[in-house]
Motif scaffolding. Sequence first.
Motif, mmCIF file in Angstrom:
data_model
loop_
_atom_site.group_PDB
_atom_site.id
_atom_site.type_symbol
_atom_site.label_atom_id
_atom_site.label_comp_id
_atom_site.label_asym_id
_atom_site.label_seq_id
_atom_site.Cartn_x
_atom_site.Cartn_y
_atom_site.Cartn_z
ATOM 1 N N MET A 81 124.532 -27.293 -14.060
ATOM 2 C CA MET A 81 124.029 -26.776 -12.824
ATOM 3 C C MET A 81 124.812 -27.411 -11.676
ATOM 4 S SD MET A 81 120.321 -27.401 -10.941
ATOM 5 C CE MET A 81 119.481 -27.617 -12.444
ATOM 6 N N THR A 82 125.238 -26.611 -10.746
ATOM 7 C CA THR A 82 125.935 -27.092 -9.566
ATOM 8 C C THR A 82 125.150 -26.666 -8.338
ATOM 9 O OG1 THR A 82 128.083 -26.912 -10.647
ATOM 10 C CG2 THR A 82 128.081 -26.998 -8.252
ATOM 11 N N LEU A 83 124.865 -27.615 -7.474
ATOM 12 C CA LEU A 83 124.142 -27.347 -6.237
ATOM 13 C C LEU A 83 124.930 -27.884 -5.065
ATOM 14 C CD1 LEU A 83 120.580 -28.499 -7.321
ATOM 15 C CD2 LEU A 83 121.375 -26.160 -7.117
ATOM 16 N N GLN A 84 124.827 -27.224 -3.962
ATOM 17 C CA GLN A 84 125.446 -27.728 -2.741
ATOM 18 C C GLN A 84 124.419 -28.550 -1.986
ATOM 19 O OE1 GLN A 84 127.717 -24.999 -0.318
ATOM 20 N NE2 GLN A 84 126.980 -25.983 1.558
ATOM 21 N N VAL A 85 124.801 -29.748 -1.589
ATOM 22 C CA VAL A 85 123.934 -30.641 -0.819
ATOM 23 C C VAL A 85 124.720 -31.073 0.405
ATOM 24 C CG1 VAL A 85 122.707 -32.837 -0.840
ATOM 25 C CG2 VAL A 85 122.775 -31.444 -2.908
ATOM 26 N N ASN A 86 124.122 -30.960 1.554
ATOM 27 C CA ASN A 86 124.800 -31.360 2.795
ATOM 28 C C ASN A 86 124.630 -32.849 3.039
ATOM 29 O OD1 ASN A 86 125.604 -28.707 3.427
ATOM 30 N ND2 ASN A 86 123.575 -28.265 4.223
ATOM 31 N N ILE A 87 125.665 -33.442 3.599
ATOM 32 C CA ILE A 87 125.642 -34.857 3.967
ATOM 33 C C ILE A 87 125.656 -34.921 5.486
ATOM 34 C CG2 ILE A 87 126.847 -37.066 3.821
ATOM 35 C CD1 ILE A 87 128.026 -36.082 1.150
ATOM 36 N N THR A 88 124.718 -35.675 6.046
ATOM 37 C CA THR A 88 124.631 -35.794 7.501
ATOM 38 C C THR A 88 125.754 -36.689 8.013
ATOM 39 O OG1 THR A 88 123.183 -37.719 7.430
ATOM 40 C CG2 THR A 88 122.109 -35.538 7.378
ATOM 41 N N PRO A 89 126.008 -36.666 9.315
ATOM 42 C CA PRO A 89 127.063 -37.515 9.878
ATOM 43 C C PRO A 89 126.862 -39.011 9.594
ATOM 44 C CG PRO A 89 126.441 -35.843 11.476
ATOM 45 C CD PRO A 89 125.459 -35.752 10.324
ATOM 46 N N ASN A 90 125.611 -39.442 9.393
ATOM 47 C CA ASN A 90 125.382 -40.859 9.084
ATOM 48 C C ASN A 90 125.399 -41.138 7.578
ATOM 49 O OD1 ASN A 90 122.915 -39.839 8.329
ATOM 50 N ND2 ASN A 90 121.701 -41.166 9.659
ATOM 51 N N GLY A 91 125.785 -40.129 6.760
ATOM 52 C CA GLY A 91 125.971 -40.348 5.330
ATOM 53 C C GLY A 91 124.765 -40.071 4.461
ATOM 54 N N ARG A 92 123.698 -39.570 5.009
ATOM 55 C CA ARG A 92 122.503 -39.292 4.205
ATOM 56 C C ARG A 92 122.587 -37.916 3.566
ATOM 57 N NH1 ARG A 92 117.746 -42.517 5.828
ATOM 58 N NH2 ARG A 92 118.512 -44.031 7.341
ATOM 59 N N MET A 93 121.985 -37.823 2.386
ATOM 60 C CA MET A 93 121.877 -36.547 1.697
ATOM 61 C C MET A 93 120.530 -36.492 1.019
ATOM 62 S SD MET A 93 124.430 -37.142 -1.512
ATOM 63 C CE MET A 93 123.570 -36.636 -2.971
ATOM 64 N N SER A 94 120.071 -35.297 0.729
ATOM 65 C CA SER A 94 118.785 -35.119 0.060
ATOM 66 C C SER A 94 119.002 -34.471 -1.293
ATOM 67 C CB SER A 94 117.870 -34.221 0.893
ATOM 68 O OG SER A 94 117.533 -34.859 2.095
ATOM 69 N N LEU A 95 118.360 -35.046 -2.307
ATOM 70 C CA LEU A 95 118.377 -34.423 -3.624
ATOM 71 C C LEU A 95 117.288 -33.365 -3.661
ATOM 72 C CD1 LEU A 95 118.738 -37.494 -6.010
ATOM 73 C CD2 LEU A 95 120.482 -35.815 -5.435
ATOM 74 N N PRO A 96 117.574 -32.190 -4.177
ATOM 75 C CA PRO A 96 116.552 -31.151 -4.270
ATOM 76 C C PRO A 96 115.353 -31.628 -5.091
ATOM 77 C CG PRO A 96 118.718 -30.226 -4.641
ATOM 78 C CD PRO A 96 118.879 -31.714 -4.610
ATOM 79 N N GLY B 66 113.493 -30.302 -7.368
ATOM 80 C CA GLY B 66 113.524 -30.089 -8.818
ATOM 81 C C GLY B 66 114.272 -31.184 -9.547
ATOM 82 N N ILE B 67 115.383 -31.614 -8.991
ATOM 83 C CA ILE B 67 116.167 -32.701 -9.601
ATOM 84 C C ILE B 67 115.388 -34.005 -9.517
ATOM 85 C CG2 ILE B 67 118.260 -34.099 -9.367
ATOM 86 C CD1 ILE B 67 119.729 -31.536 -8.548
ATOM 87 N N ARG B 68 114.798 -34.285 -8.362
ATOM 88 C CA ARG B 68 114.016 -35.523 -8.219
ATOM 89 C C ARG B 68 112.884 -35.573 -9.223
ATOM 90 N NH1 ARG B 68 113.921 -34.184 -2.711
ATOM 91 N NH2 ARG B 68 111.647 -34.206 -2.771
ATOM 92 N N LYS B 69 112.207 -34.452 -9.442
ATOM 93 C CA LYS B 69 111.107 -34.413 -10.413
ATOM 94 C C LYS B 69 111.621 -34.693 -11.817
ATOM 95 C CE LYS B 69 107.806 -31.396 -8.104
ATOM 96 N NZ LYS B 69 107.106 -30.098 -8.141
ATOM 97 N N ARG B 70 112.704 -34.025 -12.221
ATOM 98 C CA ARG B 70 113.242 -34.229 -13.574
ATOM 99 C C ARG B 70 113.713 -35.658 -13.795
ATOM 100 N NH1 ARG B 70 115.036 -29.087 -12.447
ATOM 101 N NH2 ARG B 70 117.148 -29.722 -11.881
ATOM 102 N N LEU B 71 114.174 -36.322 -12.728
ATOM 103 C CA LEU B 71 114.667 -37.694 -12.855
ATOM 104 C C LEU B 71 113.580 -38.739 -12.605
ATOM 105 C CD1 LEU B 71 118.126 -37.369 -11.070
ATOM 106 C CD2 LEU B 71 117.644 -37.383 -13.522
ATOM 107 N N GLY B 72 112.374 -38.292 -12.292
ATOM 108 C CA GLY B 72 111.291 -39.244 -12.025
ATOM 109 C C GLY B 72 111.439 -39.939 -10.690
ATOM 110 N N LEU B 73 112.049 -39.271 -9.716
ATOM 111 C CA LEU B 73 112.282 -39.864 -8.400
ATOM 112 C C LEU B 73 111.443 -39.182 -7.319
ATOM 113 C CD1 LEU B 73 116.178 -40.077 -8.623
ATOM 114 C CD2 LEU B 73 114.561 -41.959 -8.907
ATOM 115 N N GLU B 74 110.301 -38.645 -7.713
ATOM 116 C CA GLU B 74 109.457 -37.903 -6.768
ATOM 117 C C GLU B 74 108.994 -38.765 -5.594
ATOM 118 O OE1 GLU B 74 106.788 -34.975 -9.125
ATOM 119 O OE2 GLU B 74 107.274 -36.681 -10.419
ATOM 120 N N GLU B 75 108.737 -40.020 -5.849
ATOM 121 C CA GLU B 75 108.269 -40.929 -4.802
ATOM 122 C C GLU B 75 109.424 -41.738 -4.211
ATOM 123 O OE1 GLU B 75 105.099 -40.932 -3.763
ATOM 124 O OE2 GLU B 75 104.746 -39.330 -5.214
ATOM 125 N N GLY B 76 110.649 -41.325 -4.474
ATOM 126 C CA GLY B 76 111.816 -42.082 -4.048
ATOM 127 C C GLY B 76 112.270 -42.972 -5.191
ATOM 128 N N GLY B 77 113.313 -43.700 -4.982
ATOM 129 C CA GLY B 77 113.812 -44.581 -6.022
ATOM 130 C C GLY B 77 115.260 -44.923 -5.783
#
Length: 80
Positions: free
Chosen positions: A1-16, A18-29
């Motif tokens: 699966m390939t997804l496009q994720v934008n990176i903000t000017p300060n270097g932050r990005m958000s994981l979708p 669905g991916i966070r849930k599958r990786l167990g990162l729903e509450e962050g990590g």
Amino acid sequence: MTLQVNITPNGRMSLPVGIRKRLGLEEGGVVLIEEMPDGVILRTVGQAVAKAQAIAKRYAQQPGVSVDDFLASRHQDSGE
């Protein structure tokens, strides 16, 4: 699966979500970033530990790599 994720000017990005849930990162990590010649790989700490354990297991099955073998070799090298 390939997804496009934008990176903000300060270097932050958000994981979708669905991916966070599958990786167990729903509450962050924590994720580890491995830079490769052709891109980057994101892994959870658990995934990185499992990978390291698999590598160690391959080496541990070779003759002469036990802790006892290492200590015997060090003892022999020290001349005791």
